[in-house]
Motif scaffolding. Structure first.
Motif: not given
Length: 350
Positions: A42-46, A308-316, A318-322
């Motif tokens: 995700i960091s690489w994409r966004v 924390l890990l779960l929120q990281i995934i969900f936030a990521g 959202n950044f990928l517009s899933v």
């Protein structure tokens, strides 16, 4: 020749054991590895995903969802669960929003909001009562926690719907909250650059410390783990199993109520869907963090990491517009995979 054959066998055995250890490590930490790879991707994409505002948002979301996970973690330690958690959050949020408001639709005869501490104590009592019903039913009637909490989930949801119908509200969303209530919860704790960290992050830290002390430094905490490991052995050892189970569920109910109190101000409104499926996120976070459904295993630090890990995934995502609907599928897969890994650890120990 014999020595050479023996050495070769030992070397082969050692290599096999090393491979097994590496395989076990990879499998036991599969969820962490998957999440780490997802974060890297995700960091690489966004690139903005690792920006300051994104990090603070993830921390804030973690703090908002942490109390409910801390509560439900104790139920899982007892080899149970609590699927009424989300509805208790919703009821607490609705009570808070209906009393700490400038437009009293649920209670039209009210002219001013009561003190915040009074409302906070009211929702604490409400959450504790639901937890007491759950714990009493599980401990005294020997009913499975899933069945008990399914019942209280439905009952609580019915109470929410009737509560929102009260007065002139007619089931509508509650809003128009008082500034003092909102600032108490969502006010600025401090700023990192131009990004504000909300007050409820501090409250989540305080609750985490309190729960860590309860789990690790009190007789109740030790009894909870003893009952979760082996209820019969704990009873023989002099542990009051009934009281311990009831206290775990009451404490869980209190934590759900606190989550709801925060959520009312954080979202600035409350309705019948507030808290919906919160228990799914909380259960997933606990299992990711190492709280085992086999009972007697779990750490507060693990729950914090899991949330924390779960929120990281969900936030990521959202950044990928899933697609938001896809999140439900991903949550289900996370719970399934995490539970499968947890069960494998248990079978290996046996």
């Amino acid at each position: 020749m014999a020595d050479n054959k023996s050495s070769a066998k030992e070397a082969s055995k050692a290599a096999s054991q090393n491979k097994k250890k590496i395989g076990d490590i990879l499998l036991n930490n599969a969820m962490y590895i998957i999440i780490l790879l997802a974060v890297i991707y995700i960091s690489w994409r966004v690139p903005a995903f690792l920006g300051l505002s994104s990090i603070v948002n993830i921390i804030s979301l973690t703090a908002a969802k942490l109390p409910i996970a801390l509560g439900i973690g104790g139920c899982i330690v007892l080899t149970g669960t609590d699927i009424s958690a989300g509805r208790v959050v919703g009821l607490s949020a609705c009570i808070s929003a209906s009393l700490l408001t400038t437009t009293f639709k649920v209670f039209p005869d009210m002219t001013s909001a009561p003190p915040i501490i009074v409302v906070f104590l009211i929702v604490i009592v409400v959450g504790g009562v639901v937890g007491l019903v759950n714990g009493f039913s599980v401990a005294n009637f020997k009913l499975h926690p899933f069945i008990v909490t399914l019942s209280t989930q439905l009952i609580t949801y019915g109470v929410i719907l009737m509560y929102l119908k009260n007065g002139t509200n007619n089931g509508q969303t509650l809003s128009g909250l008082t500034d003092s209530y909102r600032s108490l919860v969502t006010g600025t704790l401090f700023k990192i650059g131009n990004v504000a960290v909300p007050m409820y992050v501090l409250y989540a830290v305080i609750l985490t410390v309190i729960m860590w002390i309860i789990w690790n430094k009190t007789t109740f905490g030790k009894n909870m783990f003893a009952v979760g490991s082996n209820e019969e052995a704990a009873n023989v050892s002099g542990v009051n199993v009934t009281r311990t189970i009831m206290m775990v569920f009451v404490l869980a109910g209190v934590m759900y109520a606190i989550t709801g109190f925060f959520d009312g101000a954080r979202i600035a409104s409350a309705n019948a869907n507030t808290g919906l499926n919160y228990e799914c996120d909380a259960i997933a976070a606990c299992v990711i963090g190492g709280v085992s459904f086999v009972g007697g295993i779990g750490r507060i630090s693990g729950i914090v990491v899991g949330v924390l890990l779960l929120q990281i995934i969900f936030a990521g995502l959202n950044f990928l517009s899933v697609d938001a609907n896809m999140l439900y599928i991903i949550k289900g897969l996370i719970i399934l995979i995490a539970c499968a890994i947890d069960m494998r650890k248990y079978l290996v120990r046996k």
